[in-house]
Design a protein around this motif. Sequence first.
Motif, PDB file in Angstrom:
ATOM      1  N   GLU A  55       0.990  -1.285  -0.004  1.00  0.00           N
ATOM      2  CA  GLU A  55       0.121   0.129   0.037  1.00  0.00           C
ATOM      3  C   GLU A  55       1.305   1.681   0.152  1.00  0.00           C
ATOM      4  O   GLU A  55       0.259   2.422  -1.157  1.00  0.00           O
TER       5      GLU A  55
ATOM      6  N   ASP B 115      -1.019  -5.152   2.998  1.00  0.00           N
ATOM      7  CA  ASP B 115      -1.376  -3.765   3.785  1.00  0.00           C
ATOM      8  C   ASP B 115      -0.731  -4.000   5.019  1.00  0.00           C
ATOM      9  O   ASP B 115      -0.668  -4.696   6.077  1.00  0.00           O
TER      10      ASP B 115
ATOM     11  N   LEU C 295      -0.984  -1.664   7.428  1.00  0.00           N
ATOM     12  CA  LEU C 295      -1.526  -1.666   9.036  1.00  0.00           C
ATOM     13  C   LEU C 295      -2.663  -1.411   8.094  1.00  0.00           C
ATOM     14  O   LEU C 295      -2.946  -0.169   7.011  1.00  0.00           O
ATOM     15  N   ASP C 296      -3.728  -2.287   8.142  1.00  0.00           N
ATOM     16  CA  ASP C 296      -5.103  -1.825   7.827  1.00  0.00           C
ATOM     17  C   ASP C 296      -5.773  -1.205   8.961  1.00  0.00           C
ATOM     18  O   ASP C 296      -5.853  -1.958  10.230  1.00  0.00           O
ATOM     19  N   GLY C 297      -6.747   0.042   8.887  1.00  0.00           N
ATOM     20  CA  GLY C 297      -7.373   0.458   9.940  1.00  0.00           C
ATOM     21  C   GLY C 297      -6.590   1.675   9.961  1.00  0.00           C
ATOM     22  O   GLY C 297      -6.144   2.477  11.635  1.00  0.00           O
ATOM     23  N   THR C 298      -6.171   2.340   9.570  1.00  0.00           N
ATOM     24  CA  THR C 298      -4.860   3.550  10.342  1.00  0.00           C
ATOM     25  C   THR C 298      -5.683   4.486  10.991  1.00  0.00           C
ATOM     26  O   THR C 298      -5.015   4.842  11.749  1.00  0.00           O
TER      27      THR C 298
ATOM     28  N   THR D 146     -18.356   0.095   6.936  1.00  0.00           N
ATOM     29  CA  THR D 146     -17.222   1.285   7.165  1.00  0.00           C
ATOM     30  C   THR D 146     -17.671   2.515   8.600  1.00  0.00           C
ATOM     31  O   THR D 146     -18.757   2.420   8.604  1.00  0.00           O
TER      32      THR D 146
ATOM     33  N   HIS E  93     -16.355   5.862   5.505  1.00  0.00           N
ATOM     34  CA  HIS E  93     -16.178   6.076   4.498  1.00  0.00           C
ATOM     35  C   HIS E  93     -17.032   6.164   4.426  1.00  0.00           C
ATOM     36  O   HIS E  93     -17.633   5.264   3.012  1.00  0.00           O
TER      37      HIS E  93
ATOM     38  N   GLY F 122     -11.979  -1.071   9.305  1.00  0.00           N
ATOM     39  CA  GLY F 122     -10.659  -1.723   8.399  1.00  0.00           C
ATOM     40  C   GLY F 122     -10.753  -2.508   8.064  1.00  0.00           C
ATOM     41  O   GLY F 122     -12.374  -3.394   8.260  1.00  0.00           O
TER      42      GLY F 122
ATOM     43  N   LYS G 272     -13.414  -6.615   9.478  1.00  0.00           N
ATOM     44  CA  LYS G 272     -15.075  -7.063   9.459  1.00  0.00           C
ATOM     45  C   LYS G 272     -14.735  -8.069   8.668  1.00  0.00           C
ATOM     46  O   LYS G 272     -15.567  -8.769   9.164  1.00  0.00           O
TER      47      LYS G 272
ATOM     48  N   GLY H 123     -13.128   2.835  -2.868  1.00  0.00           N
ATOM     49  CA  GLY H 123     -12.100   3.218  -1.857  1.00  0.00           C
ATOM     50  C   GLY H 123     -11.174   2.461  -1.068  1.00  0.00           C
ATOM     51  O   GLY H 123      -9.838   2.340  -1.041  1.00  0.00           O
TER      52      GLY H 123
ATOM     53  N   ASP I 290      -6.382  -4.329   0.557  1.00  0.00           N
ATOM     54  CA  ASP I 290      -7.038  -4.702   1.529  1.00  0.00           C
ATOM     55  C   ASP I 290      -7.981  -5.929   1.391  1.00  0.00           C
ATOM     56  O   ASP I 290      -8.491  -6.255   2.474  1.00  0.00           O
TER      57      ASP I 290
HETATM   58  N1  LIG Z   1     -11.254   5.947   0.560  1.00  0.00           N
HETATM   59  C1  LIG Z   1     -10.436   5.770   1.332  1.00  0.00           C
HETATM   60  N2  LIG Z   1      -9.585   6.237   1.304  1.00  0.00           N
HETATM   61  C2  LIG Z   1      -8.152   5.210   1.285  1.00  0.00           C
HETATM   62  N3  LIG Z   1      -8.398   3.770   2.079  1.00  0.00           N
HETATM   63  C3  LIG Z   1      -9.361   3.696   2.513  1.00  0.00           C
HETATM   64  C4  LIG Z   1     -10.749   3.999   1.751  1.00  0.00           C
HETATM   65  N4  LIG Z   1     -11.921   3.898   1.891  1.00  0.00           N
HETATM   66  C5  LIG Z   1     -11.824   2.678   2.400  1.00  0.00           C
HETATM   67  N5  LIG Z   1      -9.956   2.363   2.753  1.00  0.00           N
HETATM   68  C6  LIG Z   1      -9.081   1.221   2.970  1.00  0.00           C
HETATM   69  O1  LIG Z   1      -9.554  -0.191   3.430  1.00  0.00           O
HETATM   70  C7  LIG Z   1      -9.936  -0.051   4.649  1.00  0.00           C
HETATM   71  C8  LIG Z   1     -11.472  -1.030   4.916  1.00  0.00           C
HETATM   72  O2  LIG Z   1     -11.801   0.890   4.965  1.00  0.00           O
HETATM   73  P1  LIG Z   1     -13.731   1.264   6.396  1.00  0.00           P
HETATM   74  O3  LIG Z   1     -13.127   0.525   7.586  1.00  0.00           O
HETATM   75  O4  LIG Z   1     -13.988   2.763   5.855  1.00  0.00           O
HETATM   76  O5  LIG Z   1     -14.646   0.038   5.946  1.00  0.00           O
HETATM   77  C9  LIG Z   1      -9.780   1.081   5.512  1.00  0.00           C
HETATM   78  O6  LIG Z   1      -8.668   0.750   6.446  1.00  0.00           O
HETATM   79  C10 LIG Z   1      -8.032   1.956   4.350  1.00  0.00           C
HETATM   80  O7  LIG Z   1      -7.497   0.696   4.408  1.00  0.00           O
HETATM   81  P2  LIG Z   1      -6.062   1.225   5.670  1.00  0.00           P
HETATM   82  O8  LIG Z   1      -5.992   2.199   6.981  1.00  0.00           O
HETATM   83  O9  LIG Z   1      -5.442   0.528   4.964  1.00  0.00           O
HETATM   84  O10 LIG Z   1      -6.006   2.831   4.588  1.00  0.00           O
END
Ligand SMILES: Nc1ncnc2c1ncn2[C@@H]1O[C@H](COP(=O)(O)O)[C@@H](O)[C@H]1OP(=O)(O)O
Length: 313
Positions: free
Chosen positions: A80, A123, A125-128, A198, A201, A223, A227, A245, A250
């Motif tokens: 990523e 990825d 760190l998912d859920g930054t 989400t 988002h 993340g 989920k 997104g 992811d």
């Molecule tokens: N609009 C966006 N822009 C950037 N990353 C996104 C976006 N929507 C979703 N993600 C990535 O997908 C993951 C799941 O989305 P959500 O939590 O909204 O369901 C987020 O943690 C993020 O990953 P990351 O945290 O690795 O950047």
Amino acid sequence: MATSTVSPIIMRIMAASIKTSVKAASIIRDVLKTGDLGIVDKSNKNDTQIDPQTLADRSAQRCIIASLTKKFPSVKIIGEEGDSDLNVPSDWLVEDLDEAFLEQSCPSEWKDVKPEDFVIWVDPLDGTAEYTQGFVEHVTVLIGIAVKDAAVGGVIHQPFYKHPSGELGRTIWGLKGLGTGGFVPILPPTGQFIITTTRSHSNALHQQALNSFNATQTIKVGGAGFKVLQLLEGKAHAYVFATPGCKKWDTCAPEAVLEAQGGTLTDIDGNHYAYNASVEHINRKGVLATVGQDHAELVSKIPLEVRQAVGNK
Ligand SMILES: Nc1ncnc2c1ncn2[C@@H]1O[C@H](COP(=O)(O)O)[C@@H](O)[C@H]1OP(=O)(O)O
Ligand SMILES: [Mg+2]
Ligand SMILES: [Mg+2]
Ligand SMILES: [Mg+2]
């Protein structure tokens, strides 16, 4: 051990990914402890929200890609956080393979896959966003293994999962044809329909898609990895994300682990994404993931005009 040298490459990539995710998780916890997250906003001018990256995202990616590149120099790895400096401290280079994983036999369909047919989607760190806001239990490290177009293997590591002993971190893995490990699969309760979606988002179209399911409960967490874990552990029936997104890094590992356990992860039209090295990174048509459900029937519940509008802006 002899197994390390004779196991098919997919088994060694899985075994290396399991060990490497544990080191990446310790880096993620260490950055949080310092309190200096080094946040950078990656969003473009047209984005309505910030897209945070922290020192933990950058460092965990360097650890994972440096370790896997050293072991598998001819395998394509896409992370990523883009190009990383692979000149890492020696203790970030993970040399070990998970021997317990290697003791299992490789499914016959993956025995002869050539190095050039793999793509590893990272990825770090998912859920930054959640990491920066203190919802650390939503954070996962995702390492997905694709063979040609298909997501076939993956590791989902939770750095902040707390064991009863107080120890932090848990590694969940899945490989199609072999199964899953690191957790106890539970089917979601009958007589209810719980959606996980989400917390950061959403938009009007996404809300319209959610409404079409008449869920008995909607859980909002961060993340893609977290989920999918909720599906695997019986806390939700479907993961709905009707907006572009999220990206291939992811969904690759979560899709492989979920499908190795009998679930399904597709876009909101019910089509699987392709994970070869030339695909566009964004998952334009969102995500629909289910477990123990008629996936096609759930796709058909989202009105066609909503499905057509997602990703078409
Ligand atoms: N609009 C966006 N822009 C950037 N990353 C996104 C976006 N929507 C979703 N993600 C990535 O997908 C993951 C799941 O989305 P959500 O939590 O909204 O369901 C987020 O943690 C993020 O990953 P990351 O945290 O690795 O950047
Ligand atoms: Mg990100
Ligand atoms: Mg992510
Ligand atoms: Mg990330």
